[in-house]
Motif scaffolding. Structure first.
Motif, PDB file in Angstrom:
ATOM      1  N   UNK A 110       0.852  -1.192   0.000  1.00  0.00           N
ATOM      2  CA  UNK A 110       0.000   0.000   0.000  1.00  0.00           C
ATOM      3  C   UNK A 110       0.888   1.242   0.000  1.00  0.00           C
ATOM      4  N   UNK A 111       0.792   2.036  -1.063  1.00  0.00           N
ATOM      5  CA  UNK A 111       1.601   3.245  -1.162  1.00  0.00           C
ATOM      6  C   UNK A 111       0.798   4.503  -0.826  1.00  0.00           C
ATOM      7  N   UNK A 112      -0.462   4.495  -1.182  1.00  0.00           N
ATOM      8  CA  UNK A 112      -1.250   5.717  -0.990  1.00  0.00           C
ATOM      9  C   UNK A 112      -2.701   5.357  -0.748  1.00  0.00           C
ATOM     10  N   UNK A 113      -3.304   6.011   0.236  1.00  0.00           N
ATOM     11  CA  UNK A 113      -4.728   5.835   0.542  1.00  0.00           C
ATOM     12  C   UNK A 113      -5.368   7.216   0.603  1.00  0.00           C
ATOM     13  N   UNK A 114      -6.399   7.404  -0.176  1.00  0.00           N
ATOM     14  CA  UNK A 114      -7.057   8.707  -0.240  1.00  0.00           C
ATOM     15  C   UNK A 114      -7.591   9.102   1.136  1.00  0.00           C
ATOM     16  N   UNK A 115      -7.387  10.348   1.553  1.00  0.00           N
ATOM     17  CA  UNK A 115      -7.878  10.783   2.866  1.00  0.00           C
ATOM     18  C   UNK A 115      -9.379  11.035   2.901  1.00  0.00           C
ATOM     19  N   UNK A 116     -10.021  11.058   1.740  1.00  0.00           N
ATOM     20  CA  UNK A 116     -11.445  11.382   1.689  1.00  0.00           C
ATOM     21  C   UNK A 116     -12.131  10.448   0.711  1.00  0.00           C
ATOM     22  N   UNK A 117     -13.338  10.043   1.040  1.00  0.00           N
ATOM     23  CA  UNK A 117     -14.099   9.137   0.182  1.00  0.00           C
ATOM     24  C   UNK A 117     -14.612   9.870  -1.050  1.00  0.00           C
ATOM     25  N   UNK A 118     -14.745   9.108  -2.145  1.00  0.00           N
ATOM     26  CA  UNK A 118     -15.321   9.680  -3.349  1.00  0.00           C
ATOM     27  C   UNK A 118     -16.791  10.009  -3.128  1.00  0.00           C
ATOM     28  N   UNK A 119     -17.230  11.071  -3.757  1.00  0.00           N
ATOM     29  CA  UNK A 119     -18.598  11.546  -3.539  1.00  0.00           C
ATOM     30  C   UNK A 119     -19.629  10.559  -4.061  1.00  0.00           C
ATOM     31  N   UNK A 120     -19.385   9.970  -5.222  1.00  0.00           N
ATOM     32  CA  UNK A 120     -20.392   9.104  -5.834  1.00  0.00           C
ATOM     33  C   UNK A 120     -20.410   7.715  -5.213  1.00  0.00           C
ATOM     34  N   UNK A 121     -19.244   7.076  -5.110  1.00  0.00           N
ATOM     35  CA  UNK A 121     -19.187   5.684  -4.656  1.00  0.00           C
ATOM     36  C   UNK A 121     -19.061   5.547  -3.147  1.00  0.00           C
ATOM     37  N   UNK A 122     -18.623   6.602  -2.460  1.00  0.00           N
ATOM     38  CA  UNK A 122     -18.369   6.557  -1.012  1.00  0.00           C
ATOM     39  C   UNK A 122     -17.324   5.498  -0.676  1.00  0.00           C
ATOM     40  N   UNK A 123     -16.333   5.351  -1.528  1.00  0.00           N
ATOM     41  CA  UNK A 123     -15.209   4.444  -1.297  1.00  0.00           C
ATOM     42  C   UNK A 123     -13.922   5.251  -1.340  1.00  0.00           C
ATOM     43  N   UNK A 124     -12.850   4.642  -0.832  1.00  0.00           N
ATOM     44  CA  UNK A 124     -11.558   5.305  -0.757  1.00  0.00           C
ATOM     45  C   UNK A 124     -10.624   4.702  -1.811  1.00  0.00           C
ATOM     46  N   UNK A 125      -9.959   5.562  -2.556  1.00  0.00           N
ATOM     47  CA  UNK A 125      -9.035   5.106  -3.590  1.00  0.00           C
ATOM     48  C   UNK A 125      -7.709   4.726  -2.950  1.00  0.00           C
ATOM     49  N   UNK A 126      -7.274   3.494  -3.209  1.00  0.00           N
ATOM     50  CA  UNK A 126      -5.997   3.000  -2.684  1.00  0.00           C
ATOM     51  C   UNK A 126      -5.113   2.603  -3.856  1.00  0.00           C
ATOM     52  N   UNK A 127      -3.821   2.941  -3.741  1.00  0.00           N
ATOM     53  CA  UNK A 127      -2.848   2.615  -4.788  1.00  0.00           C
ATOM     54  C   UNK A 127      -1.817   1.670  -4.185  1.00  0.00           C
ATOM     55  N   UNK A 128      -1.726   0.469  -4.760  1.00  0.00           N
ATOM     56  CA  UNK A 128      -0.791  -0.548  -4.293  1.00  0.00           C
ATOM     57  C   UNK A 128       0.378  -0.635  -5.269  1.00  0.00           C
ATOM     58  N   UNK A 129       1.585  -0.418  -4.746  1.00  0.00           N
ATOM     59  CA  UNK A 129       2.779  -0.512  -5.577  1.00  0.00           C
ATOM     60  C   UNK A 129       3.094  -1.967  -5.877  1.00  0.00           C
TER      61      UNK A 129
END
Length: 358
Positions: free
Chosen positions: A236-255
């Protein structure tokens, strides 16, 4: 004699009362029990996403105009400095010529002002002009020199803008999107291409709210539909601090530090995570009972039973993971809890393995 006959039934009744068997309800009931063993649960999740480049940028002209040529295609690899597109140069050339003319006029005025300041200095030394007059000539010469410097900078900017008519790649990468076409008029800074560097690839997934808390401590592996049997390490390299407005999910980027060459941008992959969870008790499904107030188990202690409310975290084929006020080594009724009530007395007839039917 008559009195003896009256006493005989009473004597027989007393003998029957003394020889009557003990009521069935007062006898301790034999029960099978299971010992409580606490262990940390493992939370496993799977998130599906797509492969993206870590470094991805929209490329735009630094000057506005009409695009006259597009020199690359989507999916084409480019190197730093390679021309990508060109805009019309006529307006930029005219602006450069105007800046050159302004510079010539400003330099001429600066030379004239400098000459006047030199003559004023000589006249002041001879006493023919006042000090105020000489100061005015000196200030005019300095102002003219500054205007010449400003027009020189404007000419340099106009030459740069003319050079901006040719859009070049800022670095090595792959063209992943075409955002404008030849013949279109674009403003300064309007994206024309999207360029990605494929050297560092990541798997971008959407994580629901319930899985965010333990995501940082989870171990991760990536699997791809192109090679179903292969599992690659992920981080896990990056986890969005705020949920997306439409999906209410958090974007995570795995290296993907060990990504092979066959993993291409846009491929579909799945991130499998395992995180240590809270400590839970595993008991047979047959130990669960509900008396109308939610799931519970009977805890056995000194021949008595006590109801312990529990929360069912997960269900297996023969066992259940439970959360509740249970301690290591506690014994609970493993079979027939529905036949008991809080007043029942019990005796342990056997110990049943918590995770089996034996």
């Amino acid at each position: 004699m008559r009195h003896l006959l009256l006493l005989a039934p009473l004597a027989l009744a007393g003998c029957k009362a003394e020889s009557a068997p003990q009521p069935e309800a007062e006898r301790p009931r034999p029960v099978q029990v299971a010992e409580v063993h606490l262990a940390p649960a493992t939370e496993a999740h799977a998130f599906t996403g797509v492969v993206r480049a870590r470094h991805e940028a929209d490329i735009a002209f630094r000057a506005g105009g009409r695009i006259t040529a597009r020199l690359v295609e989507v999916g084409q690899k480019v190197v730093a400095g390679q021309p990508l597109a060109r805009i019309e140069e006529a307006d930029l050339s005219l602006a450069m010529r105007a800046a050159e003319a302004d510079l010539s006029a400003a330099e001429a005025q600066a030379r004239q002002a400098a000459a006047e300041a030199s003559r004023s200095k000589a006249l002041r030394a001879a006493g023919h002009v006042s000090i105020a007059y000489d100061d005015q000539r000196i200030a005019a010469a300095r102002s003219a020199a500054e205007r010449a410097a400003a027009t020189r900078a404007a000419l340099d900017l106009a030459r740069r803008r003319l050079d901006y008519a040719l859009l070049r790649a800022p670095g090595n990468g792959v063209v992943t999107a075409l955002l404008a076409e030849a013949g279109q008029v674009v403003a300064e800074g309007q994206p024309v291409f999207r360029l990605a560097n494929p050297e560092e690839r990541e798997l971008v997934v959407q994580v629901p709210e319930a899985a965010v808390a333990r995501l940082a401590a989870a171990s991760a592996a990536a699997q791809f539909w192109a090679h179903p049997g292969l599992s690659l390490p992920a981080r896990l390299r990056e986890l969005a601090p705020q949920a997306e407005t439409a999906l209410r999910t958090y974007t995570a980027r795995f290296a993907l530090p060990e990504a092979p060459d066959w993993i291409a941008l846009g491929m579909t992959g799945t991130v499998l995570t395992e995180a240590p969870g809270e400590t839970l008790a595993t008991l047979p499904l047959s130990a669960l009972h509900d008396r109308g107030e939610g799931p519970m188990v009977w805890r056995v202690a000194e021949g008595r039973i006590a109801a312990v409310p529990v929360e069912v975290v997960s269900l297996g084929e023969v066992t259940a993971a439970l959360r509740g006020a249970l301690a290591e080594g506690d014994r609970v009724v493993a079979l027939g809890p529905q036949l008991l009530d809080p007043t029942s007395r019990v005796r342990i007839a056997g110990l049943r393995a918590a995770a089996t039917l034996r």
